[in-house]
Design an enzyme around this catalytic site. Structure first.
Site, PDB file in Angstrom:
ATOM      1  N   SER A 155     -19.060   0.158  34.020  1.00 45.03           N
ATOM      2  CA  SER A 155     -18.351  -0.684  35.230  1.00 45.03           C
ATOM      3  C   SER A 155     -19.188  -0.162  36.601  1.00 45.03           C
ATOM      4  O   SER A 155     -19.615   1.029  36.641  1.00 45.03           O
ATOM      5  CB  SER A 155     -17.047  -0.409  34.804  1.00 45.03           C
ATOM      6  OG  SER A 155     -15.995  -0.327  36.569  1.00 45.03           O
ATOM      7  N   TYR A 165     -12.303   7.646  33.270  1.00 48.94           N
ATOM      8  CA  TYR A 165     -13.138   6.320  32.584  1.00 48.94           C
ATOM      9  C   TYR A 165     -14.000   6.751  33.452  1.00 48.94           C
ATOM     10  O   TYR A 165     -14.970   6.066  32.798  1.00 48.94           O
ATOM     11  CB  TYR A 165     -11.748   5.775  33.659  1.00 48.94           C
ATOM     12  CG  TYR A 165     -12.430   3.929  33.495  1.00 48.94           C
ATOM     13  CD1 TYR A 165     -11.624   2.995  32.257  1.00 48.94           C
ATOM     14  CD2 TYR A 165     -12.874   3.923  34.957  1.00 48.94           C
ATOM     15  CE1 TYR A 165     -12.355   2.111  31.924  1.00 48.94           C
ATOM     16  CE2 TYR A 165     -13.199   2.172  34.855  1.00 48.94           C
ATOM     17  CZ  TYR A 165     -12.808   1.346  33.499  1.00 48.94           C
ATOM     18  OH  TYR A 165     -13.666   0.251  33.549  1.00 48.94           O
TER      19      TYR A 165
HETATM   20  N1  LIG Z   1     -11.036  -5.528  34.778  1.00 49.60           N
HETATM   21  C1  LIG Z   1     -11.901  -5.063  35.386  1.00 49.60           C
HETATM   22  O1  LIG Z   1     -11.563  -4.477  36.666  1.00 49.60           O
HETATM   23  C2  LIG Z   1     -12.653  -4.736  34.889  1.00 49.60           C
HETATM   24  C3  LIG Z   1     -14.144  -3.860  36.116  1.00 49.60           C
HETATM   25  C4  LIG Z   1     -14.686  -3.232  35.066  1.00 49.60           C
HETATM   26  C5  LIG Z   1     -15.224  -3.095  33.834  1.00 49.60           C
HETATM   27  N2  LIG Z   1     -14.142  -3.364  32.993  1.00 49.60           N
HETATM   28  C6  LIG Z   1     -14.258  -3.012  31.857  1.00 49.60           C
HETATM   29  O2  LIG Z   1     -14.186  -4.670  30.859  1.00 49.60           O
HETATM   30  C7  LIG Z   1     -13.602  -4.547  29.333  1.00 49.60           C
HETATM   31  C8  LIG Z   1     -12.509  -5.559  28.993  1.00 49.60           C
HETATM   32  O3  LIG Z   1     -11.572  -4.840  30.398  1.00 49.60           O
HETATM   33  P1  LIG Z   1     -10.884  -6.420  31.210  1.00 49.60           P
HETATM   34  O4  LIG Z   1     -11.277  -6.075  32.125  1.00 49.60           O
HETATM   35  O5  LIG Z   1     -11.400  -7.448  29.967  1.00 49.60           O
HETATM   36  O6  LIG Z   1      -9.245  -5.969  30.316  1.00 49.60           O
HETATM   37  P2  LIG Z   1      -8.051  -6.587  29.774  1.00 49.60           P
HETATM   38  O7  LIG Z   1      -7.891  -7.884  29.502  1.00 49.60           O
HETATM   39  O8  LIG Z   1      -6.853  -5.607  29.295  1.00 49.60           O
HETATM   40  O9  LIG Z   1      -9.077  -6.547  28.110  1.00 49.60           O
HETATM   41  C9  LIG Z   1      -9.018  -5.345  27.154  1.00 49.60           C
HETATM   42  C10 LIG Z   1      -9.539  -5.562  25.618  1.00 49.60           C
HETATM   43  O10 LIG Z   1      -9.969  -4.746  24.883  1.00 49.60           O
HETATM   44  C11 LIG Z   1      -9.273  -4.740  23.420  1.00 49.60           C
HETATM   45  N3  LIG Z   1      -8.525  -3.424  23.206  1.00 49.60           N
HETATM   46  C12 LIG Z   1      -7.783  -2.201  24.038  1.00 49.60           C
HETATM   47  N4  LIG Z   1      -7.872  -1.051  23.483  1.00 49.60           N
HETATM   48  C13 LIG Z   1      -8.170  -1.400  22.130  1.00 49.60           C
HETATM   49  C14 LIG Z   1      -8.237  -0.541  21.289  1.00 49.60           C
HETATM   50  N5  LIG Z   1      -7.663   0.743  21.346  1.00 49.60           N
HETATM   51  N6  LIG Z   1      -9.017  -1.027  20.282  1.00 49.60           N
HETATM   52  C15 LIG Z   1      -9.693  -2.453  20.368  1.00 49.60           C
HETATM   53  N7  LIG Z   1      -9.611  -3.307  20.864  1.00 49.60           N
HETATM   54  C16 LIG Z   1      -8.891  -2.847  22.272  1.00 49.60           C
HETATM   55  C17 LIG Z   1      -7.831  -5.786  24.553  1.00 49.60           C
HETATM   56  O11 LIG Z   1      -6.703  -6.173  22.957  1.00 49.60           O
HETATM   57  P3  LIG Z   1      -5.484  -5.149  22.246  1.00 49.60           P
HETATM   58  O12 LIG Z   1      -4.877  -4.719  22.867  1.00 49.60           O
HETATM   59  O13 LIG Z   1      -4.820  -5.943  21.750  1.00 49.60           O
HETATM   60  O14 LIG Z   1      -6.734  -4.388  21.382  1.00 49.60           O
HETATM   61  C18 LIG Z   1      -7.906  -6.439  24.713  1.00 49.60           C
HETATM   62  O15 LIG Z   1      -8.889  -7.317  24.518  1.00 49.60           O
HETATM   63  C19 LIG Z   1     -13.079  -3.104  29.578  1.00 49.60           C
HETATM   64  O16 LIG Z   1     -14.397  -2.127  28.989  1.00 49.60           O
HETATM   65  C20 LIG Z   1     -13.083  -2.776  30.842  1.00 49.60           C
HETATM   66  O17 LIG Z   1     -13.624  -1.354  30.936  1.00 49.60           O
HETATM   67  C21 LIG Z   1     -12.801  -3.989  33.564  1.00 49.60           C
END
Ligand SMILES: NC(=O)c1ccc[n+]([C@@H]2O[C@H](COP(=O)([O-])OP(=O)(O)OC[C@H]3O[C@@H](n4cnc5c(N)ncnc54)[C@H](OP(=O)(O)O)[C@@H]3O)[C@@H](O)[C@H]2O)c1
Length: 273
Positions: A155, A165
């Site tokens: 990120s 984080y």
């Molecule tokens: N959205 C943003 O603004 C942003 C920005 C920079 C980086 N990121 C990064 O992008 C990545 C994906 O996030 P996203 O934005 O796509 O969020 P999201 O839509 O909330 O998706 C998160 C995913 O991670 C899974 N997950 C969460 N906790 C878990 C656990 N304990 N074990 C296994 N799976 C788990 C969730 O599925 P389940 O709940 O079914 O387990 C879901 O599939 C993350 O690493 C986040 O830090 C996001």
């Protein structure tokens, strides 16, 4: 000794089989966008997350759309057992994984000092322990095949003073840069993906209001994934999607910590959920 006599014949390689990818956090947001983009490109996928019913539904849609082989694996990456179950898939030399996408993640709101330590430790496990162990498990086979890719979703928070984080994501950037330097000579690539704010379920799951973040700061998940896969093909080591975030990061590197910390606090309210 002929090949037929060899009790340990080499595992089939991706040169003769469809490429296979394992994506963590594949049930929603960026992980689902990765799964969609990869099946479109002909990859077989192993989709990992905790919620099996969501994984099954997403896998069913992708199978009917792209007619590729998709497996689902329900695993909690905040637990040792969950990480070990995914590591076992990556270490299976008979079914090589060519591309590992360490993407699962979640945000924690509130102040570190007041937060439940167990939640902080879960965050450490999902964002650091899991990518570490899964990369280790994947590397064995990738090095012996002389090919493979590890894509770690970090990120822009990894470049900013932004709580535990941000610290975990900083570790992931540093780890991935080193992985790529160390193992590129063996045919293994690694890339850290550092998006800014992306429209996914991330902030909603955190329980925070994001109205204070201006529209221009939001990225689209499919566009982030497309840019990441282009950067990967171009040999980029750290991918920061969009010109606007590359410019913001340049500014963050030259401005004093106090100013950067103020700006970085946007979207991460100190008040508990
Ligand atoms: N959205 C943003 O603004 C942003 C920005 C920079 C980086 N990121 C990064 O992008 C990545 C994906 O996030 P996203 O934005 O796509 O969020 P999201 O839509 O909330 O998706 C998160 C995913 O991670 C899974 N997950 C969460 N906790 C878990 C656990 N304990 N074990 C296994 N799976 C788990 C969730 O599925 P389940 O709940 O079914 O387990 C879901 O599939 C993350 O690493 C986040 O830090 C996001």
């Amino acid at each position: 000794m002929t090949e037929a006599d060899d009790p340990h014949p080499p595992a089939p390689t991706s040169a003769v089989l469809p490429a296979r990818a394992l994506v963590t956090g594949a049930s929603s947001g960026l992980g689902l966008a990765f799964a969609q983009a990869l099946t479109t490109r002909g990859y077989e996928i192993v989709m990992v997350a905790r919620d099996r019913s969501r994984l099954d539904a997403a896998a069913g849609q992708l199978r009917s759309r792209d007619a590729v082989d998709i497996e689902v694996l329900a695993a909690d990456l905040s637990s040792g057992e969950g990480i070990a179950a995914v590591a076992a898939v990556l270490a299976d030399m008979a079914r090589p994984v060519d591309l590992l996408v360490n993407n699962a993640g979640f945000g924690t709101a509130g102040s570190f000092a007041d937060n439940d330590l167990a939640e902080e430790q879960q965050s450490l496990a999902v964002h650091v322990q899991a990518p570490l162990q899964l990369s280790h498990a994947a590397l064995g086979g990738m090095r012996s095949r002389g090919a493979g890719t590890i894509l770690n979703v970090s990120s822009v928070a990894g470049w900013l003073p932004r709580g535990t984080y941000g610290a975990h994501k900083a570790w992931l950037i540093s780890f991935t840069r080193w992985l790529d330097i160390a193992y590129r000579p063996d045919g293994v690539r690694a890339m850290a993906l550092c998006p800014g704010f992306v429209r996914t379920e991330f902030h909603q799951r955190m329980g925070v209001q994001m109205r204070m973040v201006p529209q221009w700061m939001w990225l689209d998940a499919d566009a982030v994934v497309d840019e990441a896969l282009r950067d990967l093909a171009d040999g980029v080591r750290v991918s920061v999607p969009s010109r606007r975030y590359r410019a913001l990061l340049l500014a963050a590197r030259v401005l004093p910590d106090r100013l950067v910390a103020g700006a970085a606090g946007r979207g991460r309210p100190a008040t508990p959920r």
